[in-house]
Write a protein that holds these residues in place. Structure first.
Motif, mmCIF file in Angstrom:
data_model
loop_
_atom_site.group_PDB
_atom_site.id
_atom_site.type_symbol
_atom_site.label_atom_id
_atom_site.label_comp_id
_atom_site.label_asym_id
_atom_site.label_seq_id
_atom_site.Cartn_x
_atom_site.Cartn_y
_atom_site.Cartn_z
ATOM 1 N N VAL A 49 0.828 -1.204 0.000
ATOM 2 C CA VAL A 49 0.000 0.000 0.000
ATOM 3 C C VAL A 49 0.861 1.252 0.000
ATOM 4 C CG1 VAL A 49 -1.655 1.344 1.348
ATOM 5 C CG2 VAL A 49 -1.995 -1.116 1.079
ATOM 6 N N LEU A 50 1.863 1.283 0.870
ATOM 7 C CA LEU A 50 2.721 2.468 0.968
ATOM 8 C C LEU A 50 3.547 2.659 -0.301
ATOM 9 C CD1 LEU A 50 3.892 2.189 4.690
ATOM 10 C CD2 LEU A 50 2.228 3.779 3.728
ATOM 11 N N LYS A 51 4.040 1.567 -0.865
ATOM 12 C CA LYS A 51 4.819 1.685 -2.099
ATOM 13 C C LYS A 51 3.947 2.185 -3.243
ATOM 14 C CE LYS A 51 7.843 -0.827 -5.257
ATOM 15 N NZ LYS A 51 8.851 0.249 -5.215
ATOM 16 N N GLY A 52 2.743 1.640 -3.369
ATOM 17 C CA GLY A 52 1.859 2.073 -4.439
ATOM 18 C C GLY A 52 1.465 3.533 -4.331
ATOM 19 N N LYS A 53 1.423 4.047 -3.105
ATOM 20 C CA LYS A 53 0.982 5.437 -2.908
ATOM 21 C C LYS A 53 2.137 6.436 -2.936
ATOM 22 C CE LYS A 53 -1.710 8.340 0.279
ATOM 23 N NZ LYS A 53 -2.592 8.849 -0.789
ATOM 24 N N TYR A 54 3.284 6.059 -2.348
ATOM 25 C CA TYR A 54 4.328 7.060 -2.139
ATOM 26 C C TYR A 54 5.612 6.843 -2.947
ATOM 27 C CZ TYR A 54 1.474 8.517 1.830
ATOM 28 O OH TYR A 54 0.442 8.971 2.618
ATOM 29 N N ASN A 71 7.795 3.941 -8.183
ATOM 30 C CA ASN A 71 8.851 3.742 -9.179
ATOM 31 C C ASN A 71 10.250 3.842 -8.598
ATOM 32 O OD1 ASN A 71 6.870 3.590 -11.301
ATOM 33 N ND2 ASN A 71 6.696 5.826 -11.183
ATOM 34 N N SER A 72 10.383 3.670 -7.304
ATOM 35 C CA SER A 72 11.698 3.761 -6.674
ATOM 36 C C SER A 72 11.729 2.849 -5.455
ATOM 37 C CB SER A 72 12.013 5.207 -6.270
ATOM 38 O OG SER A 72 11.109 5.652 -5.265
ATOM 39 N N GLU A 99 14.926 5.676 -1.657
ATOM 40 C CA GLU A 99 14.889 6.765 -2.628
ATOM 41 C C GLU A 99 13.566 7.507 -2.626
ATOM 42 O OE1 GLU A 99 17.689 5.182 -6.243
ATOM 43 O OE2 GLU A 99 15.738 4.210 -6.001
ATOM 44 N N ALA A 100 12.631 7.119 -1.777
ATOM 45 C CA ALA A 100 11.314 7.761 -1.728
ATOM 46 C C ALA A 100 11.463 9.244 -1.400
ATOM 47 C CB ALA A 100 10.442 7.075 -0.696
#
Length: 218
Positions: free
Chosen positions: A148-153, A156-157, A161-162
């Protein structure tokens, strides 16, 4: 069939934590400080040895904020006030009575083997708990939270690197605020090399971003 349920537009809290964090972080998290104060206030009128007060501080007073600190970076003013409450209770202050603090509170952070009492540094504890959440995101990419967090924030990194964005939640901002704790002691396992960025990931000591490693992720 009609049920006597009360409709609400929103929830102020969920599982004891605020669902909305406004501009005044201190006002939102004041409840954490108040909970600690209520506990200490009830103990002050009772006779406790200094060893007993030490146990109460460690097991209850300093444990109360832990749940909230796993999700949010609490304001420094709140953490400092909790430290002050614990310090006054430890030295035996009752009501408005003020007693001498014979030793700097920061010296009690050291373990007993080094002359301290093993009390928690609340600021460092807060960052460590948030860094633990960051570690879970890095190492458990298949978990629902990570997805969920990767898909939102950071779709592509990588997590390291967020980027910080103005519309992020305070929980995510808090976790990113503790990311440097991981960066100070993380080392990338190369494996087959498919997920390793040669010039960015800390995998060999000669790279500028390599630091003393204490944790490893693949």
């Amino acid at each position: 069939m009609k049920l006597s349920f009360k409709a609400v537009d929103g929830h102020d809290k969920y599982l004891g934590l605020p669902t909305y964090i406004g501009d005044s972080k201190k006002q939102v998290f004041q409840i954490v400080q108040d909970r600690v104060w209520k506990k200490l206030k009830g103990w002050r009128e009772k006779f406790h040895s200094q060893a007993g007060r030490e146990v109460l501080i460690k097991s209850i007073a300093q444990a109360i904020p832990t749940y909230a600190m796993q999700c949010f970076l609490l304001p420094v003013s709140i953490l400092d006030e909790i430290k002050k409450l614990c310090r006054n209770f430890f030295w035996g202050q009752k009501k408005d009575e003020r007693k001498m603090s014979w030793v700097a509170w920061e010296k009690f952070y050291a373990p007993k083997s080094h002359g301290g009492l093993g009390f928690q540094d609340m600021r460092n504890l807060n960052r460590a708990l948030l860094a633990k959440q960051a570690w879970r995101i890095m190492t458990n990419e298949d978990s629902l939270m990570s997805k969920v967090l990767k898909g939102k924030y950071f779709p592509n990194s990588s997590f390291l690197e967020a980027k910080i964005s103005p519309n992020m939640s305070y929980t995510w901002r808090s976790i990113l605020g503790a990311r440097d704790v991981l960066e100070m002691g993380a080392r990338k396992v190369v494996g087959d090399g498919t997920t390793t960025l040669i010039r960015k990931d800390p995998w060999i000591p000669s790279l500028p971003n390599f630091k003393n490693s204490t944790i490893i992720w693949g």
